[in-house]
Enzyme design. Structure first.
Site, short mmCIF file in Angstrom:
data_model
loop_
_atom_site.label_atom_id
_atom_site.label_comp_id
_atom_site.label_asym_id
_atom_site.label_seq_id
_atom_site.Cartn_x
_atom_site.Cartn_y
_atom_site.Cartn_z
CE LYS A 34 -12.45 7.46 -18.54
NZ LYS A 34 -12.39 8.96 -18.65
NE ARG A 74 -3.09 0.43 3.50
CZ ARG A 74 -2.02 0.44 4.71
NH1 ARG A 74 -1.82 1.73 4.52
NH2 ARG A 74 -2.36 -0.56 5.25
CE1 TYR A 95 -16.31 10.65 -16.62
CE2 TYR A 95 -16.28 10.64 -14.41
CZ TYR A 95 -16.37 10.37 -15.41
OH TYR A 95 -16.79 8.94 -15.16
CG ASP A 142 -9.38 16.00 -15.46
OD1 ASP A 142 -8.97 15.84 -15.95
OD2 ASP A 142 -10.42 15.44 -14.50
C1 LIG Z 1 -13.21 9.34 -16.43
C2 LIG Z 1 -13.16 10.94 -16.21
C3 LIG Z 1 -12.96 10.79 -15.41
C4 LIG Z 1 -12.96 9.88 -13.90
O1 LIG Z 1 -11.72 8.58 -13.86
P1 LIG Z 1 -12.01 6.86 -13.80
O2 LIG Z 1 -11.18 6.76 -13.84
O3 LIG Z 1 -13.83 6.74 -14.81
O4 LIG Z 1 -12.73 7.09 -12.61
C5 LIG Z 1 -12.31 12.57 -15.03
N1 LIG Z 1 -11.77 13.49 -15.53
C6 LIG Z 1 -12.29 13.35 -16.48
C7 LIG Z 1 -12.15 14.47 -17.45
C8 LIG Z 1 -12.71 11.48 -16.85
O5 LIG Z 1 -12.92 11.34 -18.39
#
Ligand SMILES: *Cc1c(COP(=O)(O)O)cnc(C)c1O
Length: 377
Positions: A195, A46, A98, A170
């Site tokens: 992604k 962890r 998001y 982000d």
């Molecule tokens: C998908 C996404 C998230 C969340 O991520 P997860 O891996 O699904 O928890 C956060 N920000 C953006 C811009 C996203 O496309």
């Protein structure tokens, strides 16, 4: 080291003990100590695991930061970053962040006393207007989903610095291949690595990079305390995905450029949203702060009925949430990702019933265009 070389040789490459070219999967929870505290840098997985560590070093190098952290999902990463704040603190966020970010801020963290205000950060006067004595950070998503709005990272960071606030970005849509927010003044970069970084629709993961020792110590304390870490298998899978990020992003962009050109000239398409278009309101900022415009494009076909018909007629675009994978994906934001927003508010934002979002994949672009052409008919 240039970007494509860094994708292959950044972080820790291979295994010094065996000469293995790929970092091994250290499927292990604990580590032998030669006497109390006498360990080789790892005590318990962890706290730290060699495979995860290699991934964390890699994303740190790619984002040009001080330290990297890998979490079990993008949302776990975002939540851990928000744990840097205290009850009574306030954060200003982009209004069309998001959906999961909006949900955790308003339904979970607000309950724990972390306040949030959502504004259109593509106009930074909105940010300045909402800074309060207890504001601690500006949280930006750029480009946004689904309207691909752009916020000027450098200008936002300057405002944040002048008020003693952190700038958090982000960077999921652009990836460090196109955009490196820390180099533009940001303090913290977050990724849903699910992604583009993973890129193959086979792993859920989140990454964070911070720009200082102090933030690194604080975030490591939170990561180790709350425990939402990424496992060694998924860390390895993500490193494998990242090796080809450069060629994938170049090809996503190339395909997208051709699809955008097709859509702009199609009579059934009312409006196209893409930051690479000169008619996009923030095109100049996008060009200044990013090396590419990405593989996401949204377009309006005029009505929910027509959008439904399109979705039902395409062959190569898979109807699904998520984005950034090798396969092309299509979605209807008003009925899927943004269904929880009231219709009037959606229309105000431009998220009409006829708005279609596509994540352009790596299929032959001629096939993708022919597919859209027959579906638009
Ligand atoms: C998908 C996404 C998230 C969340 O991520 P997860 O891996 O699904 O928890 C956060 N920000 C953006 C811009 C996203 O496309």
């Amino acid at each position: 080291m240039r970007q494509k070389t860094k994708l292959i040789h950044g972080g820790i490459s291979g295994d010094p003990h065996t000469g293995a070219v790929s970092v091994p999967i250290y499927q292990v929870s604990t580590y032998k100590q030669e006497g109390i505290g006498g360990h080789k840098g790892f005590e318990y997985s962890r706290t730290g695991n060699p495979t995860r560590h290699a991934l964390e070093e890699l994303i740190k190098d790619l984002e040009e930061g001080y330290a990297g952290f890998a979490f079990s999902s993008g949302m776990a990463a975002i939540t851990a970053v928000m744990m840097l704040f205290n009850s009574g603190d306030h954060v200003i966020l982009t209004d069309d962040v998001y959906g999961g970010t909006y949900r955790v801020m308003t339904k979970v963290l607000r309950r724990l006393g972390i306040e949030s205000t959502f504004v259109d950060t593509s106009d930074l006067t909105n940010v300045e207007k909402h800074i309060q004595p207890n504001t601690k950070a500006i949280y930006i998503e750029t480009p946004t989903n689904p309207l691909l709005k752009i916020t000027d990272i450098q200008a936002a960071s300057a405002i944040a610095k002048a008020h003693g606030l952190l700038t958090i970005v982000d960077n999921t849509f652009s990836t460090p291949y196109w955009q490196t927010p820390i180099a533009l003044g940001a303090d913290i970069v977050i990724h849903s690595a699910t992604k583009y970084l993973g890129g193959h629709s086979d792993v859920v993961a989140g990454l964070v990079v911070v720009n200082s020792q102090e933030l690194a110590e604080n975030l490591h304390f939170i990561q180790n305390s709350t425990g939402g870490i990424l496992g060694p298998q998924d860390s390895w899978l993500l490193m494998r995905g990242i090796k080809t990020l450069g060629v994938r992003m170049e090809e996503h962009e190339e395909n997208t450029r051709k699809i955008v050109e097709f859509l702009v000239n199609h009579p059934a398409v009312k409006k196209v949203y893409y930051p690479g278009l000169e008619t996009h309101p923030n095109h100049e900022i996008a060009k200044k702060q990013a090396r590419g415009f990405g593989g996401m494009v949204s377009f309006d076909v005029g009505s929910g009925e027509k959008a439904d018909q399109l979705l039902n007629s395409v062959h190569y675009f898979t109807l699904a949430e998520s984005l950034g994978a090798v396969e092309s994906l299509i979605s209807l934001p008003a009925k899927m990702t943004h269904a929880s927003i009231p219709k009037e508010r959606r229309e105000e934002l431009g998220i009409t019933d006829g708005l279609v979002r596509i994540s352009v994949g790596l299929e032959d672009v001629e096939d993708l265009i022919e597919d859209l052409e027959q579906a638009l008919k």
